[in-house]
Design an enzyme around this catalytic site. Structure first.
Site, PDB file in Angstrom:
ATOM      1  N   THR A  73       0.854  -1.199   0.000  1.00 31.20           N
ATOM      2  CA  THR A  73       0.000   0.000   0.000  1.00 31.20           C
ATOM      3  C   THR A  73       0.886   1.243   0.000  1.00 31.20           C
ATOM      4  O   THR A  73       0.630   2.202  -0.735  1.00 31.20           O
ATOM      5  CB  THR A  73      -0.963  -0.029   1.197  1.00 31.20           C
ATOM      6  OG1 THR A  73      -1.738  -1.231   1.102  1.00 31.20           O
ATOM      7  CG2 THR A  73      -1.905   1.158   1.200  1.00 31.20           C
ATOM      8  N   ASN A 161      -5.440 -10.810  -6.852  1.00 28.20           N
ATOM      9  CA  ASN A 161      -5.467 -11.436  -5.530  1.00 28.20           C
ATOM     10  C   ASN A 161      -6.699 -12.301  -5.299  1.00 28.20           C
ATOM     11  O   ASN A 161      -6.652 -13.258  -4.545  1.00 28.20           O
ATOM     12  CB  ASN A 161      -5.357 -10.366  -4.436  1.00 28.20           C
ATOM     13  CG  ASN A 161      -6.221  -9.157  -4.700  1.00 28.20           C
ATOM     14  OD1 ASN A 161      -6.144  -8.548  -5.759  1.00 28.20           O
ATOM     15  ND2 ASN A 161      -7.064  -8.826  -3.757  1.00 28.20           N
ATOM     16  N   GLN A 191       1.082 -10.272  -5.790  1.00 31.12           N
ATOM     17  CA  GLN A 191       0.749 -11.701  -5.838  1.00 31.12           C
ATOM     18  C   GLN A 191       1.697 -12.473  -6.756  1.00 31.12           C
ATOM     19  O   GLN A 191       1.641 -13.701  -6.812  1.00 31.12           O
ATOM     20  CB  GLN A 191      -0.705 -11.908  -6.289  1.00 31.12           C
ATOM     21  CG  GLN A 191      -1.738 -11.274  -5.362  1.00 31.12           C
ATOM     22  CD  GLN A 191      -1.834 -11.961  -3.997  1.00 31.12           C
ATOM     23  OE1 GLN A 191      -1.343 -13.078  -3.794  1.00 31.12           O
ATOM     24  NE2 GLN A 191      -2.469 -11.296  -3.035  1.00 31.12           N
ATOM     25  N   SER A 211       4.973  -6.868  -1.453  1.00 38.97           N
ATOM     26  CA  SER A 211       4.594  -6.953  -0.046  1.00 38.97           C
ATOM     27  C   SER A 211       5.185  -8.227   0.551  1.00 38.97           C
ATOM     28  O   SER A 211       5.026  -9.309  -0.031  1.00 38.97           O
ATOM     29  CB  SER A 211       3.068  -6.996   0.035  1.00 38.97           C
ATOM     30  OG  SER A 211       2.669  -7.126   1.371  1.00 38.97           O
ATOM     31  N   HIS A 213       4.405  -9.892   3.364  1.00 45.27           N
ATOM     32  CA  HIS A 213       3.568 -10.885   4.059  1.00 45.27           C
ATOM     33  C   HIS A 213       2.778 -11.795   3.134  1.00 45.27           C
ATOM     34  O   HIS A 213       2.130 -12.721   3.584  1.00 45.27           O
ATOM     35  CB  HIS A 213       2.643 -10.198   5.082  1.00 45.27           C
ATOM     36  CG  HIS A 213       1.506  -9.412   4.511  1.00 45.27           C
ATOM     37  ND1 HIS A 213       0.223  -9.894   4.521  1.00 45.27           N
ATOM     38  CD2 HIS A 213       1.453  -8.190   3.945  1.00 45.27           C
ATOM     39  CE1 HIS A 213      -0.581  -8.974   3.992  1.00 45.27           C
ATOM     40  NE2 HIS A 213       0.138  -7.937   3.641  1.00 45.27           N
ATOM     41  N   THR A 249      13.888   5.164  10.451  1.00 44.45           N
ATOM     42  CA  THR A 249      14.776   4.041  10.765  1.00 44.45           C
ATOM     43  C   THR A 249      14.154   2.750  10.238  1.00 44.45           C
ATOM     44  O   THR A 249      12.962   2.506  10.400  1.00 44.45           O
ATOM     45  CB  THR A 249      15.013   3.966  12.283  1.00 44.45           C
ATOM     46  OG1 THR A 249      15.545   5.223  12.679  1.00 44.45           O
ATOM     47  CG2 THR A 249      15.973   2.847  12.649  1.00 44.45           C
ATOM     48  N   CYS A 338     -18.288 -10.018   2.942  1.00 41.22           N
ATOM     49  CA  CYS A 338     -19.652 -10.447   3.248  1.00 41.22           C
ATOM     50  C   CYS A 338     -20.055  -9.979   4.636  1.00 41.22           C
ATOM     51  O   CYS A 338     -19.282 -10.003   5.572  1.00 41.22           O
ATOM     52  CB  CYS A 338     -19.819 -11.941   3.095  1.00 41.22           C
ATOM     53  SG  CYS A 338     -18.799 -12.889   4.178  1.00 41.22           S
TER      54      CYS A 338
HETATM   55  N1  PLP Z   1      -2.060  -5.354  -3.934  1.00 44.80           N
HETATM   56  C1  PLP Z   1      -2.514  -6.620  -3.919  1.00 44.80           C
HETATM   57  C2  PLP Z   1      -2.748  -7.332  -5.205  1.00 44.80           C
HETATM   58  C3  PLP Z   1      -2.758  -7.257  -2.706  1.00 44.80           C
HETATM   59  O1  PLP Z   1      -3.207  -8.513  -2.705  1.00 44.80           O
HETATM   60  C4  PLP Z   1      -2.526  -6.538  -1.505  1.00 44.80           C
HETATM   61  C5  PLP Z   1      -2.847  -7.163  -0.203  1.00 44.80           C
HETATM   62  O2  PLP Z   1      -3.994  -7.507   0.069  1.00 44.80           O
HETATM   63  C6  PLP Z   1      -2.036  -5.228  -1.564  1.00 44.80           C
HETATM   64  C7  PLP Z   1      -1.820  -4.675  -2.805  1.00 44.80           C
HETATM   65  C8  PLP Z   1      -1.737  -4.445  -0.317  1.00 44.80           C
HETATM   66  O3  PLP Z   1      -0.571  -4.956   0.276  1.00 44.80           O
HETATM   67  P1  PLP Z   1      -0.074  -4.575   1.770  1.00 44.80           P
HETATM   68  O4  PLP Z   1      -0.854  -5.429   2.689  1.00 44.80           O
HETATM   69  O5  PLP Z   1       1.374  -4.927   1.791  1.00 44.80           O
HETATM   70  O6  PLP Z   1      -0.286  -3.122   1.945  1.00 44.80           O
END
Ligand code: PLP
Length: 681
Positions: A73, A161, A191, A211, A213, A249, A338
């Site tokens: 993000t 995603n 992704q 990203s 995670h 930092t 949902c």
């Molecule tokens: N873009 C896509 C395709 C994602 O799947 C996600 C996460 O859900 C994001 C952006 C946002 O990533 P982050 O959680 O690192 O801000």
């Protein structure tokens, strides 16, 4: 031993053990500030440099920039700000710039939201243009070709995603070149990392956010690639870290962990190949086809990541599917956001013009490239178990007739509800106030248990009963004479249903229905069904134990007592919620307490653990609460502990029983999700 099968890798992943070790080392041993010039700082800097060097090689960054940040993000903000700030400067210098900010209709919300935000904030006032996709989720390249000359920025994610659909980046690149487009190009690669080959500097991609995670690194760490020569403006100014590109930092634990994941990717041997992952997906898909007849996959497998399945099942909502999988400890996500009863459709599937039932009922199953054989095999077994649970509950068609239900059933949608009075011995039932949205559900329930519907009655005149009557076919005599409320002409003395009788009471334009023993003496009256509780009319015909079952239930009350609300409400002295940590002690102090699982029967049947703290429980779903409440109220000194998945439904059950005068009704706070679990044998 873990009971959980985590199939929500596109939302986030577990952290790779090597990444946990690297993070622990960064916090424990190499805790220095990488900007410090002393030995402790230099040790931390070495970790930072190593992670960066690995990322540069792996992503083919070439002469481009690569900065660590907090995630995608942030990366998207930085990219959009950089491009739009440059466009503004160019316009201020009198240069021609494109007028459109083009983004794919299936982009993650971070993209269009950032475009709108920075466009407004920078006073650019360019036009946001949503680029359509086809039924397979592929961008409309003909439209993009036509728009390319006017485009200032184009955003097309590498892989989606929700569906895993892979974008044809080569085709987009070619058309941008062919048309001589000067647009900047942002490709969200979140992704794609670890699943698609990326050699960024060899492409014309200007910005690529990543990203951590989504690929076994912790949350709160990510990267942004910026092509050499593409405009760049820092989003965060301060101490000049990351070469002045992103101050603050560094998140050294996160970067060290991400570095460990990138090293594993580079070395190979840790993650599965595309071929292996595709075979895992094929096995899951086969299990879904066998367990859930009619399942439809919402994306072409050959055009999507091998780690994603997005599907819908006719007649089932995403809430029901999520719940049954969760009961079996298979963690999936709904493709759509949902809410309680009705799911909001997925904007991704809407953009692909999927019918509403598919876009509102979609489930995403996704795993990461670390998935293993044993987990997939176990997931397939549990999918089978979920299918069997749904069949036994008549939610999906089954060859076998299900065990018939007895008593009362409440079927609610958004504040309104239908009631069914069921008699298993005679396989007959009566439907009160059928809701059009419940037609399919009532019909499959009746067919699957082979009931004969004796009457379909309504509490108000002019209600739509014809839809259900037509759907029931041979299970209902559509030609029998009835009045405006559906009441049979031949039932002046009431409708016999097993050992009980349903009577009709006129009250102005409304009708109330009373269910009690044959003879209809007030003291035998168990239930009164009405659109609005009309106590003055009903009191002489009922007794203190009669439960009022409204056909409007905005506040999830299920049923009400005949007592004045004030008399029944003073039941708040005891706490309503039991803490899961205190459950054992409570059950030891109250050996007669009853544990009641208020999840739906299919969740109960799919559950792989008997109940909280390894104790067995009785299944009484909320839809059957009224039926059982009258029995529980006869001995209100026996404590009732309701539980469900998260504590929401059980709280409603406990509140209902307290309202009805049961002083010892409790809800297990936080539900099964927070309770210690033991596996069923
Ligand atoms: N873009 C896509 C395709 C994602 O799947 C996600 C996460 O859900 C994001 C952006 C946002 O990533 P982050 O959680 O690192 O801000």
């Amino acid at each position: 031993m873990t009971t959980e099968i985590y199939l929500d890798g596109n939302a986030t992943t577990a952290v790779l053990p090597a990444a946990i070790a690297a993070a622990a080392d960064a916090m424990g041993q190499r805790y220095g500030n990488p900007s410090s010039s002393h030995g402790t700082g230099l040790k931390a800097k070495a970790v930072l440099d190593q992670a960066r060097a690995c990322a540069l090689r792996l992503l083919g960054v070439g002469d481009g920039r690569l900065m660590f940040n907090s995630g995608a993000t942030e990366g998207i903000q930085t990219a959009v700000l950089s491009a739009l700030a440059a466009l503004r400067e160019r316009r201020e210098r009198g240069e021609a710039i494109g007028s459109l900010l083009v983004y794919g209709a299936t982009e993650h919300k971070a993209v269009p939201e950032s475009l709108a935000h920075w466009n407004r904030l920078l006073g650019l006032n360019l036009t946001l243009h949503k680029l359509p996709v086809d039924h397979d989720g592929a961008h409309d390249l003909a439209q993009l070709r036509a728009l390319a000359p006017q485009a200032a920025l184009v955003c097309t994610m590498a892989a989606n995603n929700e569906t895993g659909i892979i974008t044809d980046l080569a085709a987009i690149s070619a058309l941008l070149t062919d048309t001589g487009s000067a647009a900047y190009w942002l490709v969200d690669c979140v992704q794609a990392l670890g699943k698609l080959d990326l050699n960024l500097a060899a492409t014309r991609i200007d910005y690529a956010p990543f990203s951590g995670h989504k690929l076994y690194a912790p949350k709160g760490v990510g990267m942004l690639y910026v092509r050499a020569g593409a405009p760049f403006t820092p989003l965060i100014m301060g101490g000049g870290q990351e070469g002045g590109q992103r101050s603050g930092t560094e998140n050294m634990a996160g970067i060290a962990a991400l570095g460990a994941v990138l090293a594993a990717l580079e070395q190979g041997g840790t993650f599965r190949s595309h071929h292996e992952l595709a075979s895992f997906r094929a096995r899951l898909a086969d299990s879904l086809r066998a367990a859930l007849p009619g399942v439809v996959f919402n994306h072409p497998f050959d055009k999507s990541l091998p780690t994603t399945l997005n599907f819908s099942v006719p007649g089932l909502t995403s809430r029901e599917l999520m719940d049954v999988f969760d009961a079996a400890h298979v963690r999936v996500s709904s493709g759509s956001a949902c809410s309680a009863a009705k799911a909001a459709p997925s904007y991704v599937l809407d953009a692909m013009q999927a019918p509403l039932w598919r876009s509102a009922g979609a489930i995403r199953m996704s795993f990461g490239p670390l998935a293993d054989e044993a987990t997939i095999a176990d997931a397939c077994r549990r999918i089978e178990r979920c299918g069997a649970a749904l069949r036994a509950s008549c939610l999906i068609p089954s060859e076998r007739t299900a065990v018939p239900h007895d008593g009362l059933l409440q079927l609610g949608v958004e504040g309104a509800c239908s009631w069914m009075v069921l008699d298993a011995a005679s396989r007959s039932c009566i439907v009160i106030d059928p809701l059009p949205d419940m037609t399919g559900r009532i019909e499959s329930y009746v067919r699957c248990q082979n009931y004969q519907v004796q009457a379909i009655v309504s509490t108000l005149p002019g209600a739509d009963r014809a839809q259900l009557a037509a759907a029931l076919g041979r299970h209902f005599d559509i030609h029998a004479a009835t009045d405006d409320y559906g009441w049979p002409a031949s039932a002046d003395d009431g409708i016999r249903i097993g050992a009980q009788t349903l009577a009709s009471v006129a009250d102005g334009a409304a009708r109330h229905y009373l269910l009690g023993a044959v003879g209809l003496a007030p003291q035998s009256m168990r239930f009164a069904f009405c659109a609005q509780p009309a106590l003055d009319v009903l009191r002489p015909l009922t007794c203190a134990q009669t439960l009022l079952c409204p056909t409007r239930d905005e506040h999830n009350q299920f049923c009400l007592g005949m007592a004045e609300p004030a008399a029944a409400s003073a039941q708040a002295e005891l706490p309503l919620q039991l803490d899961s940590a205190a459950l054992d002690a409570f059950l030891q102090a109250h050996p007669d307490a009853r544990l009641i699982d208020v999840r739906e029967p299919y969740e109960f049947a799919a559950a792989i653990a008997p109940g909280p703290a390894g104790r067995s429980a009785r299944s009484v779903p909320l839809s059957r609460l009224a039926e059982h409440a009258s029995g529980w109220l006869q001995d209100a000194s026996v404590p009732l502990v309701f539980f469900c998945r998260s504590g929401n439904r059980s709280l409603k059950a406990a509140q209902c029983l307290r309202r009805l005068g049961h002083r010892q009704a409790y809800s297990l706070g936080g539900g099964l999700a927070l309770a210690p679990m033991a596996l069923a044998a």
